[in-house]
Design an enzyme around this catalytic site. Sequence first.
Site, PDB file in Angstrom:
ATOM      1  N   CYS A   1     -12.687   0.978  -0.050  1.00  0.00           N
ATOM      2  CA  CYS A   1     -12.495   2.051  -0.600  1.00  0.00           C
ATOM      3  C   CYS A   1     -13.595   3.109  -0.332  1.00  0.00           C
ATOM      4  CB  CYS A   1     -11.951   2.097  -2.073  1.00  0.00           C
ATOM      5  SG  CYS A   1     -11.060   0.623  -2.180  1.00  0.00           S
TER       6      CYS A   1
ATOM      7  N   TYR B   1      -9.449  14.123 -29.756  1.00  0.00           N
ATOM      8  CA  TYR B   1      -9.857  15.489 -29.590  1.00  0.00           C
ATOM      9  C   TYR B   1     -11.307  15.703 -30.088  1.00  0.00           C
ATOM     10  CZ  TYR B   1     -10.617  20.037 -31.105  1.00  0.00           C
ATOM     11  OH  TYR B   1     -11.112  21.134 -31.561  1.00  0.00           O
TER      12      TYR B   1
HETATM   13  P1  FAD Z   1      -8.605  -6.712   3.153  1.00  0.00           P
HETATM   14  O1  FAD Z   1      -9.494  -6.014   2.419  1.00  0.00           O
HETATM   15  O2  FAD Z   1      -7.953  -6.454   4.227  1.00  0.00           O
HETATM   16  O3  FAD Z   1      -9.155  -8.190   3.624  1.00  0.00           O
HETATM   17  C1  FAD Z   1      -8.618  -9.111   4.223  1.00  0.00           C
HETATM   18  C2  FAD Z   1      -9.659  -9.557   5.298  1.00  0.00           C
HETATM   19  O4  FAD Z   1      -9.279 -10.961   5.972  1.00  0.00           O
HETATM   20  C3  FAD Z   1     -10.318  -8.939   6.049  1.00  0.00           C
HETATM   21  O5  FAD Z   1     -11.699  -8.719   5.955  1.00  0.00           O
HETATM   22  C4  FAD Z   1      -9.947  -9.623   7.346  1.00  0.00           C
HETATM   23  O6  FAD Z   1     -11.180  -9.354   8.382  1.00  0.00           O
HETATM   24  C5  FAD Z   1      -9.857 -11.004   6.813  1.00  0.00           C
HETATM   25  N1  FAD Z   1      -8.869 -11.836   7.771  1.00  0.00           N
HETATM   26  C6  FAD Z   1      -7.658 -11.333   8.324  1.00  0.00           C
HETATM   27  N2  FAD Z   1      -6.990 -12.348   9.178  1.00  0.00           N
HETATM   28  C7  FAD Z   1      -7.871 -13.261   9.204  1.00  0.00           C
HETATM   29  C8  FAD Z   1      -7.936 -14.418   9.716  1.00  0.00           C
HETATM   30  N3  FAD Z   1      -6.927 -14.857  10.493  1.00  0.00           N
HETATM   31  N4  FAD Z   1      -9.026 -15.206   9.848  1.00  0.00           N
HETATM   32  C9  FAD Z   1     -10.046 -14.775   9.162  1.00  0.00           C
HETATM   33  N5  FAD Z   1     -10.200 -13.556   8.317  1.00  0.00           N
HETATM   34  C10 FAD Z   1      -9.052 -12.938   8.613  1.00  0.00           C
HETATM   35  N6  FAD Z   1      -7.367   0.800  -2.867  1.00  0.00           N
HETATM   36  C11 FAD Z   1      -7.512   1.554  -4.089  1.00  0.00           C
HETATM   37  O7  FAD Z   1      -6.979   0.843  -5.031  1.00  0.00           O
HETATM   38  N7  FAD Z   1      -8.308   2.536  -4.442  1.00  0.00           N
HETATM   39  C12 FAD Z   1      -8.788   3.148  -3.537  1.00  0.00           C
HETATM   40  O8  FAD Z   1      -9.453   4.221  -3.508  1.00  0.00           O
HETATM   41  C13 FAD Z   1      -8.648   2.805  -2.093  1.00  0.00           C
HETATM   42  N8  FAD Z   1      -9.380   3.263  -1.097  1.00  0.00           N
HETATM   43  C14 FAD Z   1      -9.195   2.993   0.295  1.00  0.00           C
HETATM   44  C15 FAD Z   1     -10.125   3.380   1.251  1.00  0.00           C
HETATM   45  C16 FAD Z   1      -9.865   2.992   2.563  1.00  0.00           C
HETATM   46  C17 FAD Z   1     -10.538   3.761   3.740  1.00  0.00           C
HETATM   47  C18 FAD Z   1      -9.092   1.702   2.780  1.00  0.00           C
HETATM   48  C19 FAD Z   1      -9.101   1.148   4.259  1.00  0.00           C
HETATM   49  C20 FAD Z   1      -8.416   0.825   1.831  1.00  0.00           C
HETATM   50  C21 FAD Z   1      -8.553   1.651   0.513  1.00  0.00           C
HETATM   51  N9  FAD Z   1      -7.848   1.083  -0.723  1.00  0.00           N
HETATM   52  C22 FAD Z   1      -8.051   1.353  -1.676  1.00  0.00           C
HETATM   53  C23 FAD Z   1      -7.102  -0.175  -0.345  1.00  0.00           C
HETATM   54  C24 FAD Z   1      -7.938  -1.390  -0.638  1.00  0.00           C
HETATM   55  O9  FAD Z   1      -9.270  -1.541   0.098  1.00  0.00           O
HETATM   56  C25 FAD Z   1      -7.071  -2.773  -0.363  1.00  0.00           C
HETATM   57  O10 FAD Z   1      -6.001  -2.650  -1.033  1.00  0.00           O
HETATM   58  C26 FAD Z   1      -8.011  -4.011  -0.343  1.00  0.00           C
HETATM   59  O11 FAD Z   1      -9.035  -3.808   0.417  1.00  0.00           O
HETATM   60  C27 FAD Z   1      -7.114  -5.123  -0.192  1.00  0.00           C
HETATM   61  O12 FAD Z   1      -7.660  -6.336  -0.237  1.00  0.00           O
HETATM   62  P2  FAD Z   1      -7.516  -7.572   0.681  1.00  0.00           P
HETATM   63  O13 FAD Z   1      -8.172  -8.648   0.288  1.00  0.00           O
HETATM   64  O14 FAD Z   1      -5.991  -7.977   0.231  1.00  0.00           O
HETATM   65  O15 FAD Z   1      -7.345  -7.238   1.959  1.00  0.00           O
END
Ligand code: FAD
Length: 451
Positions: free
Chosen positions: A44, A428
């Site tokens: 984020c 408030y």
């Molecule tokens: P991810 O963060 O995508 O992590 C998954 C990980 O798994 C990755 O690092 C990837 O490399 C790894 N992976 C995938 N496949 C494999 C494999 N086969 N083998 C090994 N590793 C693998 N959410 C909010 O609530 N508020 C915000 O303000 C907000 N801002 C955001 C801004 C940006 C620029 C972005 C990109 C996202 C934002 N989000 C926000 C969304 C939030 O970042 C995601 O919902 C969150 O990161 C999801 O987490 P996750 O662990 O499910 O997935």
Amino acid sequence: MGERLVVIGGTAAGLSAASKAKRLKPDMDITVYERSGYVSYGACGLPYYVGGMIEEADDLVSLDVNTLTNKRGIPTFIHHEVTKIDRQAKTVAVRDLDTGKEFEQGYDKLVIATGATPIVPEIPGARAEGVHCLRTVEDGIALKSRVAQGASKAVIIGGGFIGLETAEELTQAGMKVTVVEAMPRLLPFLTEEYAAAIQNELEKHGVEVCLNATAAEILCQDQRAAGVKTSDGRCFEADMVLFSIGVRPASQLAAACGLELGLKDAIVVDEHQRTSDDSIYACGDCVQMKHLVTGEACYVPLGTTANKQGRIAGENIGGGNGTFKGVLGSQVTKIFDLYAASTGLTEQQAVRAGYDAVSSSITKGDRASYYPGGGQNQLTLILDRKSGKLLGAQGIGTETIAGRMNVLATAITAGMTVMEVNELDLVYSPSVAPVYDPILIAASQALKHVK
Ligand code: FAD
């Protein structure tokens, strides 16, 4: 050897699961595999790193590999991609991306926390140099180095919150930015009026907004992005293009091993975060979730949800009985000096879900009118005309809109009507809120619509 847990994905969901399981079962043998070069980072914060407010990529990282492996007792491997899950043998195939070496690792329990993948349309030039997505730290580093190399014009394709936050940051870094959006308005989780206010805020700061158009072609010179041609025939110069048109669940591993998939091919889990295989849990942006208002399946990939679902998966793997009830899709964003937030259903979603829905809007100062420094809050409540039940809310204004949206999210979760919201005993003091908080004004206005 203790019970073995393998976690695929080392950020929000994966590390929440690993950490919780380790706390509950310290003897558990937990291994985390992460494909990218970073773990435990705040995606984020990436727009603020790209724009320069956050100087170092490492500042986005909370726990590094060394701390996780040696201090927390969770061996964590970056540049390691899991390429296959064998449910019968209970093994995963892992490729070390630095050496090319492949090996198998057995598990008793497995967590799939592979997140989501940015969508890139198959248009000419989409893979050219200078065309980016923003998802991982490496993506952020690539974008930031493009800015450092003197890129001066950016086209951002997609007017969702990631695209707009990045538009703000690149503008503040001195670039000329154009946002191209397929729909007739930005930020679809807002009312049209609020989306127009956000557009106005962008344009006021020099961002060009091009609505009702998709990217038809990335124009290239010497195989590098030099501009974007849109579906309505316009051309925008660019030495940097960012696709932020949404993500799809990274569920290929789950699909290949036969786990049940649902909406948008997201992995189906129960409220314990268990997949259709009892030994495999999944959490975060790769899974389908339940909407708390409609009770229907939905896909709202957010960091708040990923962290919580990861913790629930870890709790259950650690012997607990945690449940994740669902989401309202509550979100907030800041675009230059304007904050926008929403929770629950939009009016259109509520009508589609079968409610006799109506929306009601107010504008109110966010603190006592005589107290210096305040601003306006504009709030829209979505309610069911028959029962008065609060179904959703959207708002724009000063940063105080975030706290108010949280109150409304709480009210929706509790199943409150606007009549009940109208009776809330809210704080408030001239410096922080008016006598009648904007929430109370919004509720008293909304209850006039109840039949
Ligand atoms: P991810 O963060 O995508 O992590 C998954 C990980 O798994 C990755 O690092 C990837 O490399 C790894 N992976 C995938 N496949 C494999 C494999 N086969 N083998 C090994 N590793 C693998 N959410 C909010 O609530 N508020 C915000 O303000 C907000 N801002 C955001 C801004 C940006 C620029 C972005 C990109 C996202 C934002 N989000 C926000 C969304 C939030 O970042 C995601 O919902 C969150 O990161 C999801 O987490 P996750 O662990 O499910 O997935």
